[in-house]
Write an enzyme that holds these catalytic residues in place. Structure first.
Site, PDB file in Angstrom:
ATOM      1  N   GLY A   1      -2.190   4.969  -4.151  1.00 40.93           N
ATOM      2  CA  GLY A   1      -2.472   3.890  -5.056  1.00 40.93           C
ATOM      3  C   GLY A   1      -1.449   3.523  -6.194  1.00 40.93           C
TER       4      GLY A   1
ATOM      5  N   ILE B   1      -4.047   4.387   1.119  1.00 47.67           N
ATOM      6  CA  ILE B   1      -4.819   4.428   2.549  1.00 47.67           C
ATOM      7  C   ILE B   1      -5.527   5.687   2.637  1.00 47.67           C
ATOM      8  CG2 ILE B   1      -3.221   2.717   3.600  1.00 47.67           C
ATOM      9  CD1 ILE B   1      -1.683   5.183   4.498  1.00 47.67           C
TER      10      ILE B   1
ATOM     11  N   TYR C   1       0.959  -1.261  -0.049  1.00 47.62           N
ATOM     12  CA  TYR C   1       0.059   0.016  -0.001  1.00 47.62           C
ATOM     13  C   TYR C   1       0.923   1.180  -0.127  1.00 47.62           C
ATOM     14  CZ  TYR C   1       0.818   1.194   4.835  1.00 47.62           C
ATOM     15  OH  TYR C   1       1.144   1.479   6.194  1.00 47.62           O
ATOM     16  N   CYS C   2       0.178   2.528  -0.416  1.00 46.09           N
ATOM     17  CA  CYS C   2       0.889   3.600  -0.288  1.00 46.09           C
ATOM     18  C   CYS C   2      -0.400   4.647   0.120  1.00 46.09           C
ATOM     19  CB  CYS C   2       1.605   3.895  -1.610  1.00 46.09           C
ATOM     20  SG  CYS C   2       0.468   4.170  -3.066  1.00 46.09           S
ATOM     21  N   ASP C   3       0.021   6.138  -0.177  1.00 45.43           N
ATOM     22  CA  ASP C   3      -0.941   7.120  -0.020  1.00 45.43           C
ATOM     23  C   ASP C   3      -2.193   6.921  -0.995  1.00 45.43           C
ATOM     24  OD1 ASP C   3       0.342   8.106   2.227  1.00 45.43           O
ATOM     25  OD2 ASP C   3       1.426   9.505   0.972  1.00 45.43           O
TER      26      ASP C   3
END
Length: 102
Positions: free
Chosen positions: A64, A88, A60-62
Site C-alpha cells: 500500500g 494486495i 496497487y502495490c504489495d
C-alpha cells in the site's frame, strides 16, 4: 486533487470497465512473479505520455505504500485515481478464493 481509497474487489470490478485502467506500480520483476489479470505494469505510477489521459486509474502495490505515493503523484497530474488500500498482500485470502496467486 485527491485520490480515493478502495478495496481489492472494488478495484477488480472497476478495472473491467472501459474507462478505467489498473496499474501495478511495483518493480517489473515483482509484476512478472504475479499480478492481477487486468493490470499494466507502471512502476511508481509515472506516466511518460498521454496514452492514459482519458482513463480513470486504479493503482496497487504489495503493501500500500508505493501505490499511495503513486496515487498522490497521479492525482497531482490531474488524473482521477483510485488506490487499492493496504496493497494486495492485505487481500491474500481473497485472492486465493478468486483463484489468483501472487
Amino acid at each position: 486533487m485527491e485520490f480515493i481509497n478502495i478495496t481489492l474487489q472494488e478495484g477488480i470490478d472497476l478495472a473491467k470497465q472501459d474507462d478505467y485502467v489498473m496499474f501495478d506500480v511495483r518493480e517489473p520483476y515483482r509484476y512478472e512473479q504475479g499480478h492481477l489479470k487486468e493490470a499494466v505494469n507502471m512502476p511508481y505510477g509515472v506516466i511518460k505520455d498521454d496514452s492514459y489521459r482519458d482513463k480513470k486509474i486504479i493503482v496497487y502495490c504489495d503493501f500500500g505504500g508505493q501505490s499511495m505515493l503513486a496515487a498522490r503523484h497521479l492525482a497531482g497530474e490531474g488524473y482521477e485515481v483510485y488506490n487499492i488500500v493496504g496493497g494486495i498482500y492485505y487481500y491474500r485470502g481473497e485472492l486465493t478464493s478468486l483463484g489468483l496467486k501472487l
